[in-house]
Design a protein around this motif. Structure first.
Motif, PDB file in Angstrom:
ATOM      1  N   LEU A  82       0.824  -1.195   0.000  1.00  0.00           N
ATOM      2  CA  LEU A  82       0.000   0.000   0.000  1.00  0.00           C
ATOM      3  C   LEU A  82       0.871   1.262   0.000  1.00  0.00           C
ATOM      4  CD1 LEU A  82      -2.948   0.934   0.128  1.00  0.00           C
ATOM      5  CD2 LEU A  82      -2.714   0.993   2.610  1.00  0.00           C
ATOM      6  N   PRO A  83       0.717   2.137  -1.001  1.00  0.00           N
ATOM      7  CA  PRO A  83       1.442   3.416  -0.979  1.00  0.00           C
ATOM      8  C   PRO A  83       0.904   4.294   0.150  1.00  0.00           C
ATOM      9  CG  PRO A  83       0.524   2.942  -3.167  1.00  0.00           C
ATOM     10  CD  PRO A  83      -0.058   1.955  -2.220  1.00  0.00           C
ATOM     11  N   ARG A  84       1.750   5.167   0.686  1.00  0.00           N
ATOM     12  CA  ARG A  84       1.390   6.017   1.830  1.00  0.00           C
ATOM     13  C   ARG A  84       1.576   7.488   1.495  1.00  0.00           C
ATOM     14  NH1 ARG A  84      -0.885   2.949   5.479  1.00  0.00           N
ATOM     15  NH2 ARG A  84      -0.166   4.191   7.199  1.00  0.00           N
ATOM     16  N   ARG A  85       0.752   8.330   2.074  1.00  0.00           N
ATOM     17  CA  ARG A  85       0.899   9.779   1.924  1.00  0.00           C
ATOM     18  C   ARG A  85       2.281  10.209   2.409  1.00  0.00           C
ATOM     19  NH1 ARG A  85      -3.924  13.195   1.921  1.00  0.00           N
ATOM     20  NH2 ARG A  85      -5.742  11.875   1.558  1.00  0.00           N
ATOM     21  N   GLY A  86       2.857  11.171   1.691  1.00  0.00           N
ATOM     22  CA  GLY A  86       4.157  11.714   2.069  1.00  0.00           C
ATOM     23  C   GLY A  86       5.333  10.905   1.563  1.00  0.00           C
ATOM     24  N   GLU A  87       5.072   9.734   1.029  1.00  0.00           N
ATOM     25  CA  GLU A  87       6.135   8.859   0.542  1.00  0.00           C
ATOM     26  C   GLU A  87       6.720   9.407  -0.766  1.00  0.00           C
ATOM     27  OE1 GLU A  87       6.698   4.083  -0.184  1.00  0.00           O
ATOM     28  OE2 GLU A  87       4.692   4.878   0.141  1.00  0.00           O
ATOM     29  N   THR A  88       8.022   9.258  -0.932  1.00  0.00           N
ATOM     30  CA  THR A  88       8.684   9.614  -2.178  1.00  0.00           C
ATOM     31  C   THR A  88       8.918   8.334  -2.966  1.00  0.00           C
ATOM     32  OG1 THR A  88       9.746  11.539  -1.192  1.00  0.00           O
ATOM     33  CG2 THR A  88      10.743  10.663  -3.202  1.00  0.00           C
ATOM     34  N   VAL A  89       8.479   8.338  -4.230  1.00  0.00           N
ATOM     35  CA  VAL A  89       8.579   7.164  -5.087  1.00  0.00           C
ATOM     36  C   VAL A  89       9.193   7.557  -6.431  1.00  0.00           C
ATOM     37  CG1 VAL A  89       6.659   5.935  -3.996  1.00  0.00           C
ATOM     38  CG2 VAL A  89       6.206   7.473  -5.918  1.00  0.00           C
ATOM     39  N   THR A  90       9.707   6.553  -7.143  1.00  0.00           N
ATOM     40  CA  THR A  90      10.307   6.776  -8.452  1.00  0.00           C
ATOM     41  C   THR A  90       9.648   5.866  -9.472  1.00  0.00           C
ATOM     42  OG1 THR A  90      12.415   7.416  -7.461  1.00  0.00           O
ATOM     43  CG2 THR A  90      12.462   6.741  -9.778  1.00  0.00           C
ATOM     44  N   ALA A  91       9.193   6.465 -10.576  1.00  0.00           N
ATOM     45  CA  ALA A  91       8.564   5.715 -11.662  1.00  0.00           C
ATOM     46  C   ALA A  91       9.602   5.408 -12.732  1.00  0.00           C
ATOM     47  CB  ALA A  91       7.425   6.532 -12.264  1.00  0.00           C
ATOM     48  N   GLU A  92       9.601   4.161 -13.185  1.00  0.00           N
ATOM     49  CA  GLU A  92      10.472   3.711 -14.267  1.00  0.00           C
ATOM     50  C   GLU A  92       9.579   3.083 -15.328  1.00  0.00           C
ATOM     51  OE1 GLU A  92      12.666   0.777 -12.158  1.00  0.00           O
ATOM     52  OE2 GLU A  92      13.902   2.243 -11.115  1.00  0.00           O
ATOM     53  N   ALA A  93       9.920   3.273 -16.606  1.00  0.00           N
ATOM     54  CA  ALA A  93       9.122   2.688 -17.680  1.00  0.00           C
ATOM     55  C   ALA A  93      10.016   2.316 -18.845  1.00  0.00           C
ATOM     56  CB  ALA A  93       8.041   3.672 -18.142  1.00  0.00           C
ATOM     57  N   ALA A  94       9.588   1.300 -19.595  1.00  0.00           N
ATOM     58  CA  ALA A  94      10.337   0.856 -20.768  1.00  0.00           C
ATOM     59  C   ALA A  94       9.364   0.288 -21.797  1.00  0.00           C
ATOM     60  CB  ALA A  94      11.359  -0.208 -20.384  1.00  0.00           C
ATOM     61  N   ILE A  95       9.749   0.410 -23.057  1.00  0.00           N
ATOM     62  CA  ILE A  95       9.013  -0.235 -24.135  1.00  0.00           C
ATOM     63  C   ILE A  95       9.562  -1.646 -24.243  1.00  0.00           C
ATOM     64  CG2 ILE A  95       8.473  -0.227 -26.605  1.00  0.00           C
ATOM     65  CD1 ILE A  95       8.811   2.832 -26.515  1.00  0.00           C
ATOM     66  N   VAL A  96       8.739  -2.634 -23.923  1.00  0.00           N
ATOM     67  CA  VAL A  96       9.224  -4.020 -23.861  1.00  0.00           C
ATOM     68  C   VAL A  96       8.823  -4.853 -25.071  1.00  0.00           C
ATOM     69  CG1 VAL A  96       9.392  -4.043 -21.346  1.00  0.00           C
ATOM     70  CG2 VAL A  96       7.250  -4.744 -22.450  1.00  0.00           C
ATOM     71  N   SER A  97       7.869  -4.363 -25.856  1.00  0.00           N
ATOM     72  CA  SER A  97       7.524  -5.074 -27.084  1.00  0.00           C
ATOM     73  C   SER A  97       7.053  -4.060 -28.110  1.00  0.00           C
ATOM     74  CB  SER A  97       6.464  -6.149 -26.837  1.00  0.00           C
ATOM     75  OG  SER A  97       5.252  -5.572 -26.430  1.00  0.00           O
ATOM     76  N   ARG A  98       7.284  -4.431 -29.356  1.00  0.00           N
ATOM     77  CA  ARG A  98       6.915  -3.557 -30.464  1.00  0.00           C
ATOM     78  C   ARG A  98       6.714  -4.445 -31.687  1.00  0.00           C
ATOM     79  NH1 ARG A  98       8.116   1.914 -32.283  1.00  0.00           N
ATOM     80  NH2 ARG A  98       8.237   1.830 -34.542  1.00  0.00           N
ATOM     81  N   GLY A  99       5.528  -4.423 -32.249  1.00  0.00           N
ATOM     82  CA  GLY A  99       5.254  -5.238 -33.417  1.00  0.00           C
ATOM     83  C   GLY A  99       4.171  -4.596 -34.264  1.00  0.00           C
ATOM     84  N   GLU A 100       4.089  -5.024 -35.484  1.00  0.00           N
ATOM     85  CA  GLU A 100       3.081  -4.472 -36.384  1.00  0.00           C
ATOM     86  C   GLU A 100       2.148  -5.583 -36.837  1.00  0.00           C
ATOM     87  OE1 GLU A 100       2.969  -1.377 -40.111  1.00  0.00           O
ATOM     88  OE2 GLU A 100       4.815  -1.647 -38.966  1.00  0.00           O
ATOM     89  N   ARG A 101       0.853  -5.261 -36.845  1.00  0.00           N
ATOM     90  CA  ARG A 101      -0.151  -6.241 -37.250  1.00  0.00           C
ATOM     91  C   ARG A 101      -1.335  -5.511 -37.872  1.00  0.00           C
ATOM     92  NH1 ARG A 101      -1.475  -9.675 -32.544  1.00  0.00           N
ATOM     93  NH2 ARG A 101       0.582 -10.488 -32.990  1.00  0.00           N
ATOM     94  N   GLN A 102      -1.669  -5.880 -39.082  1.00  0.00           N
ATOM     95  CA  GLN A 102      -2.847  -5.378 -39.788  1.00  0.00           C
ATOM     96  C   GLN A 102      -2.980  -3.857 -39.722  1.00  0.00           C
ATOM     97  OE1 GLN A 102      -6.225  -7.579 -38.334  1.00  0.00           O
ATOM     98  NE2 GLN A 102      -5.502  -9.500 -39.219  1.00  0.00           N
ATOM     99  N   GLY A 103      -1.886  -3.164 -40.024  1.00  0.00           N
ATOM    100  CA  GLY A 103      -1.927  -1.708 -40.076  1.00  0.00           C
ATOM    101  C   GLY A 103      -1.807  -1.009 -38.737  1.00  0.00           C
ATOM    102  N   TRP A 104      -1.518  -1.760 -37.689  1.00  0.00           N
ATOM    103  CA  TRP A 104      -1.376  -1.180 -36.344  1.00  0.00           C
ATOM    104  C   TRP A 104      -0.003  -1.513 -35.775  1.00  0.00           C
ATOM    105  CZ3 TRP A 104      -4.756   1.984 -33.885  1.00  0.00           C
ATOM    106  CH2 TRP A 104      -6.024   2.105 -34.465  1.00  0.00           C
ATOM    107  N   LEU A 105       0.595  -0.548 -35.140  1.00  0.00           N
ATOM    108  CA  LEU A 105       1.812  -0.745 -34.370  1.00  0.00           C
ATOM    109  C   LEU A 105       1.360  -1.054 -32.944  1.00  0.00           C
ATOM    110  CD1 LEU A 105       4.903  -0.557 -34.140  1.00  0.00           C
ATOM    111  CD2 LEU A 105       4.602   1.867 -33.619  1.00  0.00           C
TER     112      LEU A 105
END
Length: 137
Positions: A82-105
Motif C-alpha cells: 500500500l502506498p502512503r501519503r508523504g512517501e517519495t517514489v520513483t517511476a520507471e518505464a520501458a518499451i518491452v515489445s513492439r510489433g506491427e499487425r494489420q496496419g497497427w503498431l
C-alpha cells in the motif's frame, strides 16, 4: 527540444526515471476527482495504487507524446504494498515489445514505481495500438 512521439521510440527504450512525492494536496485532489471516499475511511494515510500509476503515466507522457489515433488496448497492474501519503517514489518505464499487425503498431510498455529503498510499490503493463502509417522503429 521537442518531445518524440511514442511510436518513434524503439523496443528497449527506457524512459528517464521520475521521482515524486505523494503529497497530501495531490492525493486529496485525486480522491476528490475520482469521488473516492472509501480509501480515507479505511486507512487515512493510504494512497490508492491507481493514483500512483496515474502519476507514473503522467511522467511517461511528459517524455513521449501519444500519436493521434492511439488506442489503449489492455492493461494489468500489481500492487506490491500500500502506498502512503508523504512517501517519495520513483517511476520507471520501458518499451518491452513492439510489433506491427494489420496496419497497427502494437507497443507494450512496462511501468514500475519503487520506494526509496528500491522496492516495488506498484507495477503494471499496458498495450497500446497506434495506426502504423509511417511509424519507424
Amino acid at each position: 527540444m521537442s518531445v518524440p512521439r511514442l511510436d518513434q521510440l524503439p523496443k528497449g527504450h527506457r524512459f528517464a526515471p521520475t521521482t515524486y512525492t505523494l503529497d497530501d494536496a495531490w492525493v486529496d485532489a485525486y480522491l476528490a476527482a475520482t469521488e473516492d471516499v472509501t480509501t480515507a475511511a479505511l486507512e487515512p494515510q493510504a494512497v490508492p495504487p491507481l493514483a500512483v500509476l496515474a502519476l507514473a503515466v503522467r511522467a511517461l507522457l511528459e517524455q513521449a507524446r501519444l500519436p493521434e489515433g492511439s488506442l489503449h488496448l489492455s492493461q494489468e497492474m500489481a500492487c506490491h504494498r500500500l502506498p502512503r501519503r508523504g512517501e517519495t517514489v520513483t517511476a520507471e518505464a520501458a518499451i518491452v515489445s513492439r510489433g506491427e499487425r494489420q496496419g497497427w503498431l502494437l507497443l507494450g510498455i512496462e511501468l514500475t514505481v519503487r520506494d526509496q529503498r528500491g522496492d516495488p510499490v506498484v507495477s503494471g503493463r499496458a498495450t497500446l495500438g497506434v495506426p502504423s502509417g509511417g511509424a519507424r522503429p
